[in-house]
Design an enzyme around this catalytic site. Structure first.
Site, mmCIF file in Angstrom:
data_model
loop_
_atom_site.group_PDB
_atom_site.id
_atom_site.type_symbol
_atom_site.label_atom_id
_atom_site.label_comp_id
_atom_site.label_asym_id
_atom_site.label_seq_id
_atom_site.Cartn_x
_atom_site.Cartn_y
_atom_site.Cartn_z
ATOM 1 N N SER A 152 0.839 -1.200 0.000
ATOM 2 C CA SER A 152 0.000 0.000 0.000
ATOM 3 C C SER A 152 0.875 1.251 0.000
ATOM 4 O O SER A 152 1.705 1.412 -0.891
ATOM 5 C CB SER A 152 -0.964 -0.039 1.192
ATOM 6 O OG SER A 152 -1.887 1.014 1.139
ATOM 7 N N HIS A 188 -8.233 1.367 -1.154
ATOM 8 C CA HIS A 188 -8.067 0.383 -2.242
ATOM 9 C C HIS A 188 -9.412 -0.188 -2.700
ATOM 10 O O HIS A 188 -9.520 -1.374 -3.015
ATOM 11 C CB HIS A 188 -7.105 -0.735 -1.818
ATOM 12 C CG HIS A 188 -5.784 -0.215 -1.337
ATOM 13 N ND1 HIS A 188 -4.933 0.475 -2.163
ATOM 14 C CD2 HIS A 188 -5.207 -0.229 -0.107
ATOM 15 C CE1 HIS A 188 -3.873 0.852 -1.456
ATOM 16 N NE2 HIS A 188 -4.017 0.444 -0.219
#
Length: 330
Positions: A113, A216
């Site tokens: 991430s 996400h």
């Protein structure tokens, strides 16, 4: 890290310039954790090292945030703020990497991430100043997007993958992260997450994560659009070492493509399981996780038994790198 390399990036592998060759084995991987790994006081011991403290001060200036204070004294509620957590995590990883005077001859970089921004900076795609400035914009944009709806994320631990994905979908959620080693992160409305926790898949348990939104996932589309302008102002370079992509675990060799993926990543599923598959394919035998270390180390231990795992939780752990990175600078 060798400070003669511009932007604090890791040195190129001998015999290679610009683009990398993805099929050359890289026995050592440097991993950069993502949001949720932070915890109050996680940089306190690191701040005793003058190189780390100096780098944190420099990166604080680039972001307009007192990252030195946040890493040592801010409480869990403050660190849950995406606009604080993301630049802090990236800055801490970069500052800790500054204690590594040189890389092994063969090295691969991967970040989870927001940690993918840390990895991109260490691979030379972005300067460290540009990386933390970009990630500060990223944190603010994602915090703003998270504020539009009541959303969050929960880890689903264990269970059959297909059954987990079915349960996540049944409750109106998205599998934001497929992390491998029996871990999927579900994201979406808080009501759906509560329903999932009350009715978990067979042989699985659900744990709420300390993040402020459904990262996400399509909920972050406004953040992706907001990052287009800041990204267009950057001039990415090709990575100097193999750099893995969260999107599909591939090794990237084009800096412009890395930057495009960093922008789209905020609303796109993270496939850390595929990154670990690539680590195995590349012949990785040792992984070193930068602070705030622990989460990625645990996944690697479960998914890749036999790989040596070193978690840099404090400066004393640098002694474990003997023979890999050389002595730490003073």
């Amino acid at each position: 890290m060798d400070h003669s390399h511009p932007g604090g990036r890791l040195p190129a592998r001998p015999g290679h310039r610009g683009a990398v060759v993805s099929d050359v084995p890289a026995p050592v991987a440097l991993l950069c954790p993502g949001q949720g790994a932070q915890r109050p006081g996680f940089t306190r011991a690191w701040m005793q090292h003058p190189v780390f403290a100096r780098r944190m001060a420099e990166l604080s200036s680039a972001t307009g945030l007192d990252l030195s204070h946040h890493g040592t004294d801010s409480d869990a509620g403050t660190l849950r703020d995406t606009a604080v957590a993301q630049p802090l995590i990236v800055a801490a990883g970069l500052a800790a990497a500054a204690l590594l005077p040189r890389s092994p001859a063969d090295l691969v970089l991967a970040g989870h991430s927001v940690g993918e921004v840390t990895a991109a900076a260490l691979a030379g795609v972005l300067s460290q100043g540009a990386a933390v400035t970009f990630v500060a914009e990223r944190g603010r944009a994602m915090a703003a997007a998270a504020g539009l709806n009541d959303t969050g994320m929960s880890a689903v631990l264990g269970g059959d993958l297909d059954e987990v994905l079915t349960a996540v979908s049944r409750h109106g959620l998205v599998a934001a992260n497929i992390n491998g080693a029996g871990q999927v992160v579900a994201a979406g409305p808080l009501g759906g997450l509560a329903a999932l926790a009350a009715d978990p898949p067979a042989a699985a348990r659900v744990r709420s994560l300390q993040v402020a939104g459904a990262f996400h996932t399509p909920h972050m589309a406004p953040a992706e659009r907001a990052l287009a302008g800041p990204a267009a102002a950057l001039s990415p370079a090709d990575p100097w070492v193999p750099l893995l992509s969260n999107a599909d675990g591939t090794v990237l060799s084009d800096g412009a493509e890395v930057l495009r993926r960093l922008v789209s990543q905020v609303s796109r599923q993270v496939r850390w399981d595929l990154c670990m598959t690539t680590l195995e394919r590349l012949g990785v035998r040792t992984v070193v996780e930068l602070p705030p270390a622990g989460a990625l180390s645990g996944l690697v231990k479960r998914a890749l038994p036999g790989v040596r795992v070193i978690s840099l939780r404090g400066p004393d752990d640098l002694d474990s790198l003997s023979g890999l990175f050389g002595p730490a600078p003073v």
